[in-house]
Structure formats: structure tokens, C-alpha cells
Design a protein around this motif. Structure first.
Motif, PDB file in Angstrom:
ATOM      1  N   ASN A   1       5.047  -8.578   9.666  1.00 24.58           N
ATOM      2  CA  ASN A   1       5.715  -8.947  10.917  1.00 24.58           C
ATOM      3  C   ASN A   1       6.717  -7.886  11.381  1.00 24.58           C
ATOM      4  O   ASN A   1       7.721  -8.199  12.000  1.00 24.58           O
ATOM      5  CB  ASN A   1       6.422 -10.304  10.726  1.00 24.58           C
ATOM      6  N   PHE A   2       6.428  -6.628  11.098  1.00 26.12           N
ATOM      7  CA  PHE A   2       7.353  -5.537  11.405  1.00 26.12           C
ATOM      8  C   PHE A   2       6.821  -4.686  12.548  1.00 26.12           C
ATOM      9  O   PHE A   2       5.724  -4.117  12.450  1.00 26.12           O
ATOM     10  CB  PHE A   2       7.546  -4.671  10.160  1.00 26.12           C
ATOM     11  N   LEU A   3       7.562  -4.599  13.632  1.00 23.90           N
ATOM     12  CA  LEU A   3       7.233  -3.745  14.772  1.00 23.90           C
ATOM     13  C   LEU A   3       5.774  -3.928  15.211  1.00 23.90           C
ATOM     14  O   LEU A   3       5.030  -2.965  15.392  1.00 23.90           O
ATOM     15  CB  LEU A   3       7.507  -2.278  14.435  1.00 23.90           C
ATOM     16  N   LEU A   4       5.379  -5.182  15.426  1.00 28.48           N
ATOM     17  CA  LEU A   4       3.984  -5.490  15.720  1.00 28.48           C
ATOM     18  C   LEU A   4       3.505  -4.829  17.010  1.00 28.48           C
ATOM     19  O   LEU A   4       2.414  -4.257  17.054  1.00 28.48           O
ATOM     20  CB  LEU A   4       3.797  -7.011  15.822  1.00 28.48           C
ATOM     21  N   TRP A   5       4.290  -4.927  18.057  1.00 23.81           N
ATOM     22  CA  TRP A   5       3.914  -4.344  19.345  1.00 23.81           C
ATOM     23  C   TRP A   5       3.964  -2.812  19.279  1.00 23.81           C
ATOM     24  O   TRP A   5       3.058  -2.125  19.708  1.00 23.81           O
ATOM     25  CB  TRP A   5       4.859  -4.869  20.427  1.00 23.81           C
TER      26      TRP A   5
END
Length: 251
Positions: A206-210
Motif C-alpha cells: 500500500n505504498f505510493l500506489l498511484w
């Protein structure tokens, strides 16, 4: 040998032979396991990990990295024991108080991303003060993700964007990917070119998904407290061999 490898990478960069990522993001995993291997409590590992952050930040200008983002505490980390969470929050406050002047002197600009609402007011004040102190620096841009989750960030961004649409400041038909990106916590940063995860786990958590849609990934076995600047330089050296086409093909 490690120092020689570091020097080789620096020489390649200086000679234009190596492509250096502008922005590196790191999931600093393995502190708890590192402590367990030594028969110590998890917080002992977190403290060792905090010291390693200093080494990696100092290595960035030597290697040529302008932007570094580190994952310090996720929105899911609240599920850990109360003792560990409280200890981490205390450690964050001590880290800021201890490192603030050194970071400023080294020309590091510090930013924090994540939802600050759940954090203690004392910690938020220290975060704000450090951002203000270092706002004019430009040697390295260090972004620290605390109470951060990629899904949460996008949700908060969409909520803010919806408010602007409802108020008439933004037309729904004008919303683009660039519009949404401008509402993210990282809107002033370039997207990461390389994401590194230590400790042997191969997930993005869930880290820097975009932002990481076209980032290169390196999953390495080293536990975070053992991740030296020399190994960091080797990972950066491997980045140069990646063929980045961003969905296209070479002519």
C-alpha cells in the motif's frame, strides 16, 4: 571491496555511464526480525533502523539522488501492539529533535506525507517545525511517510477534489489523471523511478500506489538495519541496466 564498489558507482555516474534515478522510494522492512535475531525487543530494531536512515540520506548526494521517500509508519501499523506503536511515536519525536539541525546543515529538505489527524499534537508540531526549518534546502528532498497508506491518500485526494467540484471550482468533465495527482500528498514531487523493499518480502504494502505505476522495483533480502550505503549504491548501479519503455517500444 564495499568502498570500492561505492567508488565505482560514483565514477560511473560522474562519467555519464550510469543512469541515476531521480527519485528513490524505500520500504524499510525487517527491523523487528533484525532485533529478534539478536534476542532483543522489536523497538531495538526500529532504533537501529532509524540510524540507518541517516546513512542512506547522507549517501544520496554522493550517488546523485535528489529525492528520497521512506515508509516509516503505515495506516495498517496501528494494528501492532500498543507498546510498539507508542515506542515508535516516541522514537519519531526523538529522531526529529536529534536530527533536525544536522539535516538542515546538510541541505536536506524534509517533508512528511500521510494523514496527521491521528498523530499526537506534539509529534505534528515537530513535523511542522522541521518542514519549516528545512523549506529552503535543495541538496536532498527527504519525504517521510507517517500514518500513510496509498489507498488512504487517494481516498483523501478524491474527497478534496469532490469538494472543489461541488463548490464549482472544478468541473467534473475536466478531471484528468493530472488533476487527481495534484491533490495527492506528493503533488510537489516527481514520481519515484525506483522502489526498494528490504527484508526479502515481495509486496508493495500500500505504498505510493498511484505514483509508482511505472517505477522499477528491487526486492532484496537484506534486513533494513543492515542495508548499507554500499549496497544502496549497488542497487542504484543495477537500475542503469533496466529497459524503461513506459508502455511503449523502442524505435
Amino acid at each position: 571491496m564495499a568502498r570500492d564498489e561505492m567508488a565505482t558507482v560514483r565514477a560511473s555516474i560522474a562519467g555519464g555511464a550510469a543512469v541515476v534515478p531521480q527519485h528513490v522510494a524505500i520500504i524499510m522492512d525487517g527491523n523487528g526480525r533484525w532485533a529478534k535475531l539478536r534476542g532483543r525487543p522489536r523497538l531495538f530494531g526500529h532504533r537501529a533502523g532509524a540510524k540507518r536512515v541517516r546513512d542512506i540520506v547522507q549517501a544520496c548526494p554522493q550517488i546523485g539522488i535528489k529525492y528520497l521517500t521512506i515508509f516509516a509508519f503505515s495506516t495498517e501499523n496501528w494494528k501492532r501492539t500498543q507498546t510498539e506503536v507508542a515506542g515508535l511515536m516516541t522514537m519519531f519525536k526523538r529522531y526529529i529533535m536529534k536530527e533536525a539541525q544536522a539535516l538542515h546543515k546538510a541541505g536536506v529538505r524534509v517533508r512528511f506525507i500521510g494523514d496527521r489527524i491521528r498523530l499526537e499534537p506534539a509529534l505534528v508540531r515537530l513535523m511542522n517545525d522541521l518542514e519549516t526549518l528545512t523549506c529552503g534546502n535543495d541538496t536532498v528532498h527527504l519525504t517521510i511517510a507517517i500514518n500513510y497508506g496509498g489507498r488512504d491518500e487517494v481516498t483523501r485526494a478524491v474527497r478534496r477534489m469532490a469538494v472543489d467540484v461541488a463548490a464549482g471550482r472544478l468541473k467534473a468533465e475536466d478531471v484528468t489523471a493530472e488533476t487527481l495527482a495534484s491533490f495527492l500528498d506528493t503533488h510537489v514531487l516527481p514520481d519515484p523511478d525506483l522502489v526498494i523493499r528490504t527484508s526479502g518480502e515481495a509486496r508493495i504494502s500500500n505504498f505510493l500506489l498511484w505514483q509508482s505505476a511505472y517505477a522499477e522495483y528491487e526486492f532484496i533480502d537484506t534486513l533494513w538495519p543492515d542495508f548499507t550505503p554500499e549496497e544502496f549504491a549497488r542497487v542504484i548501479g543495477r537500475f542503469a541496466s533496466r529497459d524503461r519503455r513506459f508502455g511503449g517500444t523502442k524505435a
